[in-house]
Design a protein around this motif. Structure first.
Motif, PDB file in Angstrom:
ATOM      1  N   ASP A 204       1.011   4.204  -2.803  1.00 13.28           N
ATOM      2  CA  ASP A 204       0.870   5.620  -2.430  1.00 13.28           C
ATOM      3  C   ASP A 204       2.023   6.438  -3.000  1.00 13.28           C
ATOM      4  O   ASP A 204       1.821   7.509  -3.574  1.00 13.28           O
ATOM      5  CB  ASP A 204       0.828   5.782  -0.906  1.00 13.28           C
ATOM      6  CG  ASP A 204      -0.454   5.271  -0.271  1.00 13.28           C
ATOM      7  OD1 ASP A 204      -1.454   5.089  -0.994  1.00 13.28           O
ATOM      8  OD2 ASP A 204      -0.442   5.046   0.960  1.00 13.28           O
TER       9      ASP A 204
ATOM     10  N   VAL B  75      -5.437  -4.305  -1.181  1.00  8.68           N
ATOM     11  CA  VAL B  75      -4.811  -2.977  -1.275  1.00  8.68           C
ATOM     12  C   VAL B  75      -5.643  -2.011  -2.107  1.00  8.68           C
ATOM     13  O   VAL B  75      -5.184  -0.932  -2.452  1.00  8.68           O
ATOM     14  CB  VAL B  75      -3.362  -3.030  -1.828  1.00  8.68           C
ATOM     15  CG1 VAL B  75      -2.425  -3.713  -0.861  1.00  8.68           C
ATOM     16  CG2 VAL B  75      -3.308  -3.612  -3.215  1.00  8.68           C
ATOM     17  N   GLY B  76      -6.866  -2.413  -2.470  1.00  7.63           N
ATOM     18  CA  GLY B  76      -7.749  -1.505  -3.188  1.00  7.63           C
ATOM     19  C   GLY B  76      -7.730  -1.641  -4.696  1.00  7.63           C
ATOM     20  O   GLY B  76      -8.240  -0.763  -5.402  1.00  7.63           O
TER      21      GLY B  76
ATOM     22  N   ARG C   1      -7.139  -7.119  -4.050  1.00  2.76           N
ATOM     23  CA  ARG C   1      -8.289  -6.404  -3.472  1.00  2.76           C
ATOM     24  C   ARG C   1      -7.963  -5.861  -2.079  1.00  2.76           C
ATOM     25  O   ARG C   1      -8.488  -4.822  -1.676  1.00  2.76           O
ATOM     26  CB  ARG C   1      -9.516  -7.315  -3.442  1.00  2.76           C
ATOM     27  CG  ARG C   1     -10.113  -7.542  -4.836  1.00  2.76           C
ATOM     28  CD  ARG C   1     -11.476  -8.211  -4.788  1.00  2.76           C
ATOM     29  NE  ARG C   1     -11.447  -9.542  -4.204  1.00  2.76           N
ATOM     30  CZ  ARG C   1     -11.283 -10.671  -4.889  1.00  2.76           C
ATOM     31  NH1 ARG C   1     -11.132 -10.643  -6.193  1.00  2.76           N
ATOM     32  NH2 ARG C   1     -11.279 -11.830  -4.272  1.00  2.76           N
TER      33      ARG C   1
ATOM     34  N   ALA D 159       0.832  -1.201   0.000  1.00  4.09           N
ATOM     35  CA  ALA D 159       0.000   0.000   0.000  1.00  4.09           C
ATOM     36  C   ALA D 159       0.870   1.256   0.000  1.00  4.09           C
ATOM     37  O   ALA D 159       0.589   2.226  -0.722  1.00  4.09           O
ATOM     38  CB  ALA D 159      -0.939  -0.005   1.200  1.00  4.09           C
TER      39      ALA D 159
ATOM     40  N   GLY E 146     -12.411   2.905  -0.996  1.00  2.00           N
ATOM     41  CA  GLY E 146     -11.486   1.779  -0.856  1.00  2.00           C
ATOM     42  C   GLY E 146     -10.757   1.410  -2.121  1.00  2.00           C
ATOM     43  O   GLY E 146      -9.851   0.580  -2.103  1.00  2.00           O
ATOM     44  N   LYS E 147     -11.104   2.045  -3.252  1.00  2.00           N
ATOM     45  CA  LYS E 147     -10.467   1.716  -4.526  1.00  2.00           C
ATOM     46  C   LYS E 147      -9.276   2.622  -4.795  1.00  2.00           C
ATOM     47  O   LYS E 147      -9.315   3.814  -4.511  1.00  2.00           O
ATOM     48  CB  LYS E 147     -11.466   1.835  -5.679  1.00  2.00           C
ATOM     49  CG  LYS E 147     -12.549   0.791  -5.617  1.00  2.00           C
ATOM     50  CD  LYS E 147     -13.390   0.823  -6.871  1.00  2.00           C
ATOM     51  CE  LYS E 147     -14.420  -0.289  -6.811  1.00  2.00           C
ATOM     52  NZ  LYS E 147     -15.040  -0.538  -8.093  1.00  2.00           N
ATOM     53  N   ARG E 148      -8.261   2.027  -5.369  1.00  5.82           N
ATOM     54  CA  ARG E 148      -7.083   2.797  -5.772  1.00  5.82           C
ATOM     55  C   ARG E 148      -7.318   3.384  -7.156  1.00  5.82           C
ATOM     56  O   ARG E 148      -7.885   2.741  -8.026  1.00  5.82           O
ATOM     57  CB  ARG E 148      -5.853   1.913  -5.802  1.00  5.82           C
ATOM     58  CG  ARG E 148      -5.471   1.469  -4.422  1.00  5.82           C
ATOM     59  CD  ARG E 148      -3.978   1.518  -4.216  1.00  5.82           C
ATOM     60  NE  ARG E 148      -3.718   1.248  -2.813  1.00  5.82           N
ATOM     61  CZ  ARG E 148      -3.153   2.101  -1.996  1.00  5.82           C
ATOM     62  NH1 ARG E 148      -2.750   3.266  -2.428  1.00  5.82           N
ATOM     63  NH2 ARG E 148      -2.947   1.792  -0.742  1.00  5.82           N
ATOM     64  N   ARG E 149      -6.832   4.620  -7.314  1.00  5.43           N
ATOM     65  CA  ARG E 149      -6.999   5.312  -8.584  1.00  5.43           C
ATOM     66  C   ARG E 149      -5.687   5.914  -9.044  1.00  5.43           C
ATOM     67  O   ARG E 149      -4.884   6.372  -8.238  1.00  5.43           O
ATOM     68  CB  ARG E 149      -8.044   6.411  -8.452  1.00  5.43           C
ATOM     69  CG  ARG E 149      -9.447   5.852  -8.303  1.00  5.43           C
ATOM     70  CD  ARG E 149     -10.518   6.930  -8.412  1.00  5.43           C
ATOM     71  NE  ARG E 149     -11.819   6.346  -8.643  1.00  5.43           N
ATOM     72  CZ  ARG E 149     -12.475   5.582  -7.775  1.00  5.43           C
ATOM     73  NH1 ARG E 149     -11.937   5.292  -6.615  1.00  5.43           N
ATOM     74  NH2 ARG E 149     -13.662   5.095  -8.080  1.00  5.43           N
TER      75      ARG E 149
ATOM     76  N   GLN F 255      -3.444   6.528  -5.227  1.00  7.46           N
ATOM     77  CA  GLN F 255      -4.054   6.698  -3.914  1.00  7.46           C
ATOM     78  C   GLN F 255      -5.325   5.876  -3.762  1.00  7.46           C
ATOM     79  O   GLN F 255      -6.017   5.596  -4.734  1.00  7.46           O
ATOM     80  CB  GLN F 255      -4.377   8.174  -3.690  1.00  7.46           C
ATOM     81  CG  GLN F 255      -3.180   9.102  -3.800  1.00  7.46           C
ATOM     82  CD  GLN F 255      -2.100   8.807  -2.780  1.00  7.46           C
ATOM     83  OE1 GLN F 255      -2.399   8.601  -1.608  1.00  7.46           O
ATOM     84  NE2 GLN F 255      -0.847   8.782  -3.207  1.00  7.46           N
ATOM     85  N   GLN F 256      -5.619   5.535  -2.514  1.00  5.31           N
ATOM     86  CA  GLN F 256      -6.832   4.809  -2.192  1.00  5.31           C
ATOM     87  C   GLN F 256      -7.895   5.819  -1.782  1.00  5.31           C
ATOM     88  O   GLN F 256      -7.686   6.631  -0.879  1.00  5.31           O
ATOM     89  CB  GLN F 256      -6.576   3.810  -1.070  1.00  5.31           C
ATOM     90  CG  GLN F 256      -7.669   2.791  -0.896  1.00  5.31           C
ATOM     91  CD  GLN F 256      -7.209   1.601  -0.058  1.00  5.31           C
ATOM     92  OE1 GLN F 256      -6.202   1.660   0.621  1.00  5.31           O
ATOM     93  NE2 GLN F 256      -7.964   0.526  -0.114  1.00  5.31           N
TER      94      GLN F 256
END
Length: 195
Positions: free
Chosen positions: A70, A117-118, A115, A66, A80-83, A75-76
């Motif tokens: 970052d 880690v998002g 999942r 994670a 909860g989803k990373r983008r 980022q999460q």
């Protein structure tokens, strides 16, 4: 291609994989977790303990994964989803061959780790010929696969990292399906050839 062209992302994805669980659940312990060399026990005399010790990216570590994501600017969100910085969610299919139950279970373990880690990951199965065409042409983001072996680790590493095995996406390739070439690996392989 982004975001896989960022070493932090590749290491983070690797750290989400619980290799002990994968070996227990998917492989019924007929193998053991990979170390940083990627070498099977057939090459145990070639294994470099320094390389094994420095490969922390093969250890299951969700918190570190994670943190690397970052660092890479992925980022999460509150959901909860990373983008990615452009707002696109990380949403991937892990391709594998239908009917290959060990691969399917392995892909499910990997998807669960992603999942955690998002990263929204699902398993998508194909019949062998459809799967093989996609991986040979580089038409995938995540998949399970294999590499070639020979009497020494040379062939194994050549088909994973040599620029000489690199083909453009869309062109069928015998190996190096992930389209990775490294000048550093090329130099090491050339030195191996001289030995």
């Amino acid at each position: 291609r982004a975001p896989f062209n960022d070493v932090r992302v590749r290491k983070a994805l690797s750290m989400t994989i619980d290799r002990e669980l994968l070996v227990d659940v998917a492989l019924y312990r007929y193998s053991k977790p990979a170390d940083a060399t990627g070498l099977s026990d057939a090459y145990s005399t070639w294994r470099d303990s320094t390389a094994v010790a420095s490969g922390d990216w093969v250890h299951h570590d969700i918190a570190r994964a994670a943190a690397l994501l970052d660092e890479a600017g992925i980022q999460q969100g509150a959901d909860g989803k990373r983008r990615l910085p452009d707002g696109k969610a990380l949403d991937y299919e892990i391709l594998c061959v239908s009917g290959w139950s060990d691969w399917v279970r392995g892909a499910q373990v990997i998807a669960r780790g992603l999942r955690d880690v998002g990263i929204d990951a699902t398993v998508r199965t194909y019949d062998f010929s459809a799967w093989f065409q996609r991986v040979q042409e580089g038409n995938f983001d995540l998949t399970l696969g294999w590499s070639f072996e020979g009497p020494t680790p040379y062939t194994f590493y050549q088909w994973l990292m040599a620029s000489s095995t690199l083909k453009p996406a869309g062109t069928a390739s015998m190996g190096n399906w992930h389209r990775f070439g490294s000048a550093e690996a090329d130099r090491a392989l050339a030195a191996f050839e001289r030995e």
